[in-house]
Design a protein around this motif. Structure first.
Motif, PDB file in Angstrom:
ATOM      1  N   ASP A  69      37.421  15.075 -14.260  1.00  0.00           N
ATOM      2  CA  ASP A  69      37.758  16.483 -14.039  1.00  0.00           C
ATOM      3  C   ASP A  69      38.468  16.741 -12.714  1.00  0.00           C
ATOM      4  OD1 ASP A  69      36.634  16.959 -16.486  1.00  0.00           O
ATOM      5  OD2 ASP A  69      34.780  17.795 -15.714  1.00  0.00           O
ATOM      6  N   HIS A  77      36.895  23.808 -20.756  1.00  0.00           N
ATOM      7  CA  HIS A  77      38.357  23.941 -20.697  1.00  0.00           C
ATOM      8  C   HIS A  77      38.949  23.000 -19.643  1.00  0.00           C
ATOM      9  CE1 HIS A  77      38.648  27.019 -23.649  1.00  0.00           C
ATOM     10  NE2 HIS A  77      38.091  27.970 -22.923  1.00  0.00           N
ATOM     11  N   ARG A  78      38.281  22.910 -18.500  1.00  0.00           N
ATOM     12  CA  ARG A  78      38.773  22.028 -17.435  1.00  0.00           C
ATOM     13  C   ARG A  78      38.729  20.572 -17.889  1.00  0.00           C
ATOM     14  NH1 ARG A  78      39.620  22.088 -11.921  1.00  0.00           N
ATOM     15  NH2 ARG A  78      39.245  20.115 -10.847  1.00  0.00           N
ATOM     16  N   HIS A  79      37.638  20.207 -18.549  1.00  0.00           N
ATOM     17  CA  HIS A  79      37.512  18.817 -19.003  1.00  0.00           C
ATOM     18  C   HIS A  79      38.567  18.486 -20.054  1.00  0.00           C
ATOM     19  CE1 HIS A  79      35.584  14.992 -19.544  1.00  0.00           C
ATOM     20  NE2 HIS A  79      35.481  15.194 -20.847  1.00  0.00           N
ATOM     21  N   LYS A 107      41.482  19.872 -20.318  1.00  0.00           N
ATOM     22  CA  LYS A 107      42.760  19.787 -19.606  1.00  0.00           C
ATOM     23  C   LYS A 107      42.875  18.459 -18.865  1.00  0.00           C
ATOM     24  CE  LYS A 107      45.793  22.459 -16.571  1.00  0.00           C
ATOM     25  NZ  LYS A 107      45.967  23.715 -15.804  1.00  0.00           N
ATOM     26  N   TRP A 108      41.752  17.999 -18.313  1.00  0.00           N
ATOM     27  CA  TRP A 108      41.742  16.715 -17.603  1.00  0.00           C
ATOM     28  C   TRP A 108      42.012  15.559 -18.559  1.00  0.00           C
ATOM     29  CZ3 TRP A 108      38.271  12.480 -17.822  1.00  0.00           C
ATOM     30  CH2 TRP A 108      38.437  11.533 -16.800  1.00  0.00           C
ATOM     31  N   ALA A 112      47.347  19.431 -11.648  1.00  0.00           N
ATOM     32  CA  ALA A 112      46.925  19.821 -12.993  1.00  0.00           C
ATOM     33  C   ALA A 112      48.041  20.482 -13.788  1.00  0.00           C
ATOM     34  CB  ALA A 112      45.729  20.761 -12.905  1.00  0.00           C
ATOM     35  N   ASN A 166      34.192  27.335 -18.913  1.00  0.00           N
ATOM     36  CA  ASN A 166      35.212  26.921 -17.941  1.00  0.00           C
ATOM     37  C   ASN A 166      35.208  25.409 -17.745  1.00  0.00           C
ATOM     38  OD1 ASN A 166      36.119  29.517 -17.465  1.00  0.00           O
ATOM     39  ND2 ASN A 166      34.708  29.874 -15.762  1.00  0.00           N
ATOM     40  N   HIS A 167      34.016  24.833 -17.692  1.00  0.00           N
ATOM     41  CA  HIS A 167      33.909  23.372 -17.542  1.00  0.00           C
ATOM     42  C   HIS A 167      34.526  22.670 -18.747  1.00  0.00           C
ATOM     43  CE1 HIS A 167      32.296  19.450 -16.506  1.00  0.00           C
ATOM     44  NE2 HIS A 167      31.823  19.361 -17.744  1.00  0.00           N
TER      45      HIS A 167
END
Length: 221
Positions: free
Chosen positions: A101, A46-48, A50-51, A140, A43-44
């Protein structure tokens, strides 16, 4: 008789409960922990990712457009402070860099009724002058929000030559949607006087919104 007794007799079955060993408990706990950590890492990641895409789409093109020097984001919520010319006056122009993030790229316009009266808003009868704090932020998912706070005062003619002599008569906080309509904040309902001022200033608010949406954020929003 013996045969009859045998035919009616039954055999008892004893069920033994299977015991879970301490080793099995430890293995299960370790497995669950590993799965939780692996999920969190995925998850981290994917979030990174996306960021990074978010920054490439919004922040970096914006600072390139306005020739803003990038800076390292530290513990403090720092921002680049510039000037923007609006209606012939220089007003404060802030660019907020998101932390890693965090999806919080913001642009802010802040006017001063003393130093930049032409850039401020005025009621039609000339009684009131309003400075503003206008912030836009993109989330986001690429949704933009436009938030404004207006502070209104008696004009210089009403309070003397120094506008700073006049205290604020009120503050109006509201959000502006993509279609240009706006609504007041639920946590700070507007008074009847606030609504009267807001209606008088509606064309000027729309004008400032258009400046932000179609000039400052042109090619980005």
């Amino acid at each position: 008789m013996e045969e009859n007794i045998r035919s009616y007799s039954s055999t008892a079955h004893v069920t033994h409960k299977r015991r879970i060993s301490k080793k099995q408990v430890i293995v299960t706990a370790v497995t669950v922990t590993v799965l939780i950590i692996a999920g969190a890492l995925i998850n981290h990641h994917h979030r990174h990712q996306k960021w990074l895409e978010y920054m490439d789409k919004y922040y970096y093109p914006f600072i390139e457009k306005y020739d803003v020097q990038d800076y390292e984001q530290k513990a403090a919520s720092t921002e680049a402070e510039l000037e923007y010319i609006y209606k012939g006056d220089a007003i404060d122009f802030f660019v907020f860099k998101p932390r890693e993030d965090e999806f919080s790229f913001k642009v802010r316009l802040l006017s001063d009724r003393v130093g930049a009266p032409n850039a401020c808003m005025k009621t039609q009868d000339g009684e009131l002058i309003c400075d503003y704090d206008f912030i836009t932020e993109v989330d986001a998912d690429g949704e933009w929000e436009y938030y404004m706070c207006l502070n209104y005062y008696k004009t210089a003619s009403e309070v003397g030559s120094d506008m700073a002599d006049g205290g604020s008569l009120g503050a109006i906080s509201f959000t502006i949607s993509e279609d240009g309509s706006f609504k007041d904040e639920e946590t700070s309902p507007l008074s009847a006087d606030d609504r009267r001022v807001l209606e008088e200033l509606r064309p000027q608010i729309k004008e400032l919104y258009n400046e932000m949406r179609y000039v400052i954020l042109e090619g980005i929003a």
